[in-house]
Design an enzyme around this catalytic site. Structure first.
Site, PDB file in Angstrom:
ATOM      1  N   LYS A   1       1.697   5.035  14.720  1.00 24.36           N
ATOM      2  CA  LYS A   1       2.285   6.495  13.673  1.00 24.36           C
ATOM      3  C   LYS A   1       1.067   7.729  14.030  1.00 24.36           C
ATOM      4  CE  LYS A   1       1.359   7.247   8.512  1.00 24.36           C
ATOM      5  NZ  LYS A   1       1.137   6.701   6.960  1.00 24.36           N
TER       6      LYS A   1
ATOM      7  N   LYS B   1      -0.122  11.083   4.127  1.00 29.61           N
ATOM      8  CA  LYS B   1       0.052  11.239   2.748  1.00 29.61           C
ATOM      9  C   LYS B   1      -0.607  10.816   1.475  1.00 29.61           C
ATOM     10  CE  LYS B   1       5.009  10.735   3.911  1.00 29.61           C
ATOM     11  NZ  LYS B   1       6.200   9.701   4.168  1.00 29.61           N
TER      12      LYS B   1
ATOM     13  N   GLU C   1       4.496  -3.985   7.908  1.00 29.43           N
ATOM     14  CA  GLU C   1       4.385  -2.680   8.151  1.00 29.43           C
ATOM     15  C   GLU C   1       4.148  -2.976   9.675  1.00 29.43           C
ATOM     16  OE1 GLU C   1       4.884   0.069   7.068  1.00 29.43           O
ATOM     17  OE2 GLU C   1       4.077  -0.350   4.174  1.00 29.43           O
TER      18      GLU C   1
ATOM     19  N   ARG D   1       9.313  12.140  11.104  1.00 28.38           N
ATOM     20  CA  ARG D   1       8.250  10.881  10.426  1.00 28.38           C
ATOM     21  C   ARG D   1       9.272  10.431   8.782  1.00 28.38           C
ATOM     22  NH1 ARG D   1       2.099  12.336   7.704  1.00 28.38           N
ATOM     23  NH2 ARG D   1       1.959  10.131   6.581  1.00 28.38           N
TER      24      ARG D   1
ATOM     25  N   ASN E   1       9.841   5.591   6.766  1.00 30.18           N
ATOM     26  CA  ASN E   1      10.303   4.661   5.529  1.00 30.18           C
ATOM     27  C   ASN E   1      11.529   3.983   5.944  1.00 30.18           C
ATOM     28  OD1 ASN E   1       9.213   6.389   3.094  1.00 30.18           O
ATOM     29  ND2 ASN E   1       9.922   7.701   4.267  1.00 30.18           N
TER      30      ASN E   1
ATOM     31  N   HIS F   1      10.551   0.629  -2.649  1.00 30.57           N
ATOM     32  CA  HIS F   1      10.791   1.806  -4.344  1.00 30.57           C
ATOM     33  C   HIS F   1      10.986   1.408  -4.896  1.00 30.57           C
ATOM     34  CE1 HIS F   1       8.642   5.615  -1.016  1.00 30.57           C
ATOM     35  NE2 HIS F   1       7.099   3.998  -1.388  1.00 30.57           N
TER      36      HIS F   1
ATOM     37  N   ARG G   1      -9.794  23.184  -4.414  1.00 31.80           N
ATOM     38  CA  ARG G   1      -9.203  23.471  -3.610  1.00 31.80           C
ATOM     39  C   ARG G   1      -8.783  22.891  -2.401  1.00 31.80           C
ATOM     40  NH1 ARG G   1     -10.300  28.928  -5.559  1.00 31.80           N
ATOM     41  NH2 ARG G   1      -8.166  28.769  -7.521  1.00 31.80           N
TER      42      ARG G   1
ATOM     43  N   HIS H   1      11.776   1.714   3.135  1.00 29.04           N
ATOM     44  CA  HIS H   1      11.402   2.176   1.871  1.00 29.04           C
ATOM     45  C   HIS H   1      12.652   2.130   0.824  1.00 29.04           C
ATOM     46  CE1 HIS H   1       7.766   1.408   4.877  1.00 29.04           C
ATOM     47  NE2 HIS H   1       7.250   2.419   3.525  1.00 29.04           N
TER      48      HIS H   1
ATOM     49  N   GLU I   1       7.120  15.474   7.744  1.00 29.29           N
ATOM     50  CA  GLU I   1       8.116  14.853   7.679  1.00 29.29           C
ATOM     51  C   GLU I   1       9.704  15.841   7.246  1.00 29.29           C
ATOM     52  OE1 GLU I   1       7.792  11.253   5.049  1.00 29.29           O
ATOM     53  OE2 GLU I   1       9.950  11.311   4.512  1.00 29.29           O
TER      54      GLU I   1
ATOM     55  N   HIS J   1       3.256  -3.048  -2.321  1.00 28.04           N
ATOM     56  CA  HIS J   1       3.998  -2.669  -1.464  1.00 28.04           C
ATOM     57  C   HIS J   1       4.676  -2.652  -0.228  1.00 28.04           C
ATOM     58  CE1 HIS J   1       5.302   1.440  -0.309  1.00 28.04           C
ATOM     59  NE2 HIS J   1       4.348   1.200   0.992  1.00 28.04           N
TER      60      HIS J   1
HETATM   61  P1  NAD Z   1      -4.089  -1.760  -2.680  1.00 31.78           P
HETATM   62  O1  NAD Z   1      -4.872  -0.960  -2.149  1.00 31.78           O
HETATM   63  O2  NAD Z   1      -4.418  -2.669  -3.773  1.00 31.78           O
HETATM   64  O3  NAD Z   1      -5.169  -3.441  -1.984  1.00 31.78           O
HETATM   65  C1  NAD Z   1      -4.715  -4.922  -2.187  1.00 31.78           C
HETATM   66  C2  NAD Z   1      -5.421  -5.649  -2.837  1.00 31.78           C
HETATM   67  O4  NAD Z   1      -6.292  -5.921  -2.226  1.00 31.78           O
HETATM   68  C3  NAD Z   1      -6.376  -4.564  -4.545  1.00 31.78           C
HETATM   69  O5  NAD Z   1      -6.523  -5.965  -5.586  1.00 31.78           O
HETATM   70  C4  NAD Z   1      -7.690  -4.614  -3.870  1.00 31.78           C
HETATM   71  O6  NAD Z   1      -9.150  -4.585  -4.577  1.00 31.78           O
HETATM   72  C5  NAD Z   1      -7.803  -5.738  -2.545  1.00 31.78           C
HETATM   73  N1  NAD Z   1      -8.679  -5.697  -1.606  1.00 31.78           N
HETATM   74  C6  NAD Z   1      -9.034  -4.260  -0.372  1.00 31.78           C
HETATM   75  N2  NAD Z   1      -9.487  -4.085   0.361  1.00 31.78           N
HETATM   76  C7  NAD Z   1      -9.912  -5.651   0.459  1.00 31.78           C
HETATM   77  C8  NAD Z   1     -10.500  -6.830   0.894  1.00 31.78           C
HETATM   78  N3  NAD Z   1     -11.206  -6.277   2.156  1.00 31.78           N
HETATM   79  N4  NAD Z   1     -10.457  -7.655   0.731  1.00 31.78           N
HETATM   80  C9  NAD Z   1     -10.321  -8.849  -0.593  1.00 31.78           C
HETATM   81  N5  NAD Z   1      -9.805  -8.061  -1.717  1.00 31.78           N
HETATM   82  C10 NAD Z   1      -9.837  -6.669  -1.101  1.00 31.78           C
HETATM   83  O7  NAD Z   1      -2.625  -2.743  -1.759  1.00 31.78           O
HETATM   84  P2  NAD Z   1      -2.125  -1.511  -0.607  1.00 31.78           P
HETATM   85  O8  NAD Z   1      -1.574  -2.916  -0.096  1.00 31.78           O
HETATM   86  O9  NAD Z   1      -3.773  -1.679   0.886  1.00 31.78           O
HETATM   87  O10 NAD Z   1      -2.174  -0.566  -0.466  1.00 31.78           O
HETATM   88  C11 NAD Z   1      -0.358  -0.213  -0.907  1.00 31.78           C
HETATM   89  C12 NAD Z   1      -0.783   1.142  -1.520  1.00 31.78           C
HETATM   90  O11 NAD Z   1      -1.159   1.902  -0.403  1.00 31.78           O
HETATM   91  C13 NAD Z   1       1.128   1.521  -2.244  1.00 31.78           C
HETATM   92  O12 NAD Z   1       0.137   2.314  -3.837  1.00 31.78           O
HETATM   93  C14 NAD Z   1       1.491   1.839  -0.931  1.00 31.78           C
HETATM   94  O13 NAD Z   1       2.323   3.161  -1.976  1.00 31.78           O
HETATM   95  C15 NAD Z   1       0.615   2.899  -0.440  1.00 31.78           C
HETATM   96  N6  NAD Z   1       1.264   3.536   1.250  1.00 31.78           N
HETATM   97  C16 NAD Z   1       0.525   4.878   1.066  1.00 31.78           C
HETATM   98  C17 NAD Z   1       1.093   4.607   2.465  1.00 31.78           C
HETATM   99  C18 NAD Z   1       0.945   6.596   3.284  1.00 31.78           C
HETATM  100  O14 NAD Z   1       1.567   6.871   4.283  1.00 31.78           O
HETATM  101  N7  NAD Z   1      -0.089   6.985   2.298  1.00 31.78           N
HETATM  102  C19 NAD Z   1       1.636   3.989   3.497  1.00 31.78           C
HETATM  103  C20 NAD Z   1       1.935   2.864   2.876  1.00 31.78           C
HETATM  104  C21 NAD Z   1       1.644   2.403   1.955  1.00 31.78           C
HETATM  105  N1  GLY Z   2       4.282   5.702   5.476  1.00 38.49           N
HETATM  106  C1  GLY Z   2       5.193   5.798   5.620  1.00 38.49           C
HETATM  107  C2  GLY Z   2       4.364   7.536   6.466  1.00 38.49           C
HETATM  108  O1  GLY Z   2       3.441   7.951   6.568  1.00 38.49           O
HETATM  109  O2  GLY Z   2       4.936   8.665   6.252  1.00 38.49           O
END
Ligand code: NAD
Ligand code: GLY
Length: 381
Positions: free
Chosen positions: A240, A156, A198, A254, A258, A265, A134, A261, A250, A278
């Site tokens: 942020k 998130k 971003e 917030r 997006n 998406h 939990r 997005h 949100e 992404h």
């Molecule tokens: P990812 O996590 O897939 O990383 C991209 C690639 O880079 C992967 O292959 C990873 O293994 C590699 N990698 C990571 N660090 C590295 C480094 N220092 N050197 C070499 N390779 C490295 O992609 P991302 O772009 O980081 O994240 C995208 C995700 O984030 C999506 O799922 C998206 O929905 C999510 N997201 C979430 C929020 C939120 O607020 N929670 C906001 C934006 C995006």
């Molecule tokens: N990336 C969108 C949010 O964090 O709300």
């Protein structure tokens, strides 16, 4: 695009910039600096009983030894869960690997998860922390630019469902975010571009001067100038933190985060998770949002051109995939979390640096897609 796979820099310092996030779900610091990985233990509470590093094989090969060494001063058991790498694995099946590991080791409520990786790892590790017994504490250690400027901040957490992106998840804040700017040296060029989308987003939604700074420095940022990247990360985290501190869940404000997005998406889901990054989908989505803004809220055409040019300059696509046509686009966008009573909501810009959230006439959306889709880039092409 080339893969810039240089070894991570070893020059550790303890100089850090601190940004504070203050929400009902928790107040916590974001530490930003070169060499922060070696200081990770500072962010673990004194009553920690065990540390679980959630990561993937790519990231663990690069930084695993350094991180384990940094955490070893805590003198508690440290274990590692390696999830398969990639957006295509951001699902409930993969999430369960974390629970299998933690329950198998009988880890208690004072175990702390360290999310070491990009946004995929951060979102999954955070979601696991939110539901394990939990809720237990977790620290975000983002290793992609996108995760450093966006996903690690604000709580998130989620996994994807075949019917929609990030549809199963929770708002759950970390107890700290540790951003080591050195880790970006090993990141592939394409991932730098995706992260910069971003960064540009914050300028478009909150600060026209910052957008201009992004335009002026697009090449230097793309070339990983360390001072420019650090400035971009700090500024993005400050933007942020300001937004999520006002609206953690949100309820209103917030949603501005997006921008791009709703379209983005749809691109990710429509093309199959992992085909478009992404950040690439968000970059292209911002071009479409700018074009729609011109039609429905009078964004000047010169501003639409500026958005398109900067997205191109940072290395993200500006033409969208046609998918299986307008109907599929609408079906996917209707699945967006901002949709209300079947009405799709877009984040739109009356001017650069200012946004509104509203619906748009279907014919305007169709015209934008017609003008910006690459007909050769369909789901089945
Ligand atoms: P990812 O996590 O897939 O990383 C991209 C690639 O880079 C992967 O292959 C990873 O293994 C590699 N990698 C990571 N660090 C590295 C480094 N220092 N050197 C070499 N390779 C490295 O992609 P991302 O772009 O980081 O994240 C995208 C995700 O984030 C999506 O799922 C998206 O929905 C999510 N997201 C979430 C929020 C939120 O607020 N929670 C906001 C934006 C995006
Ligand atoms: N990336 C969108 C949010 O964090 O709300």
């Amino acid at each position: 695009m080339s893969n810039n796979q240089a070894a991570p820099a070893a020059n550790a310092t303890n100089t850090k910039h601190v940004v504070t996030v203050d929400t009902a779900g928790g107040r916590y610091p974001i530490h930003i600096g070169a060499g922060r990985l070696t200081h990770l233990a500072e962010s673990l509470p004194a009553d920690t009983t065990a540390v679980v590093i959630v990561t993937n094989p790519t990231v663990f090969a690069l930084f695993g030894a350094l991180v384990k060494k940094a955490l070893s001063q805590l003198t508690v058991p440290i274990s590692v869960v390696e999830l398969p790498d990639g957006e295509a694995h951001k699902d409930l099946t993969t999430l369960n690997l974390i629970f299998d590991h933690m329950l198998g080791k009988q880890l208690d409520r004072r175990a702390v998860i360290v999310a070491l990786g990009g946004g995929v790892i951060g979102d999954m590790a955070g979601f696991a922390a939110s539901v394990y017994m939990r809720g237990i504490r977790f620290v975000q250690v983002p290793t992609t630019l996108l995760a450093q400027v966006d996903s690690s901040v604000g709580g998130k957490t989620a996994v994807n469902h075949p019917l929609g992106k990030n549809m199963i998840g929770a708002f759950y804040q970390p107890i700290a975010v540790e951003i080591d700017t050195n880790v970006l040296t090993s990141l592939p060029d394409r991932e730098i571009s995706a992260g910069l989308a971003e960064v540009v987003k914050y300028g478009l939604i909150m600060d026209g001067d910052f957008f201009k700074w992004c335009e002026d420095n697009a090449q230097g940022l793309r070339a990983r100038d360390p001072a420019l990247l650090t400035q971009a990360i700090r500024q993005s985290c400050e933007f942020k933190a300001e937004v999520v501190s006002q609206d953690e869940r949100e309820g209103g404000l917030r949603a501005i985060l997006n921008l791009g997005h709703t379209f983005g998406h749809a691109i990710e889901a429509g093309m199959g998770y992992g085909q478009w990054l992404h950040g690439e989908a968000v970059g292209c989505g911002m071009v479409l949002a700018a074009a729609l803004s011109e039609k429905v809220c009078d964004l000047p055409s010169t501003s639409v051109t500026r958005v398109k040019n900067v997205v191109h300059a940072i290395g993200c696509p500006t033409a969208a995939p046609a998918l299986n046509g307008f109907e599929q686009w609408m079906t996917l966008m209707r699945g967006d979390k901002k949709t209300q009573a079947g009405e799709i909501k877009f984040v739109l810009m009356p001017k650069i640096g200012q946004v509104i959230v509203r619906s748009a006439p279907a014919d305007a959306v169709q015209a934008v897609l017609k003008a910006h889709c690459d007909a050769t880039d369909t789901k089945t092409a």
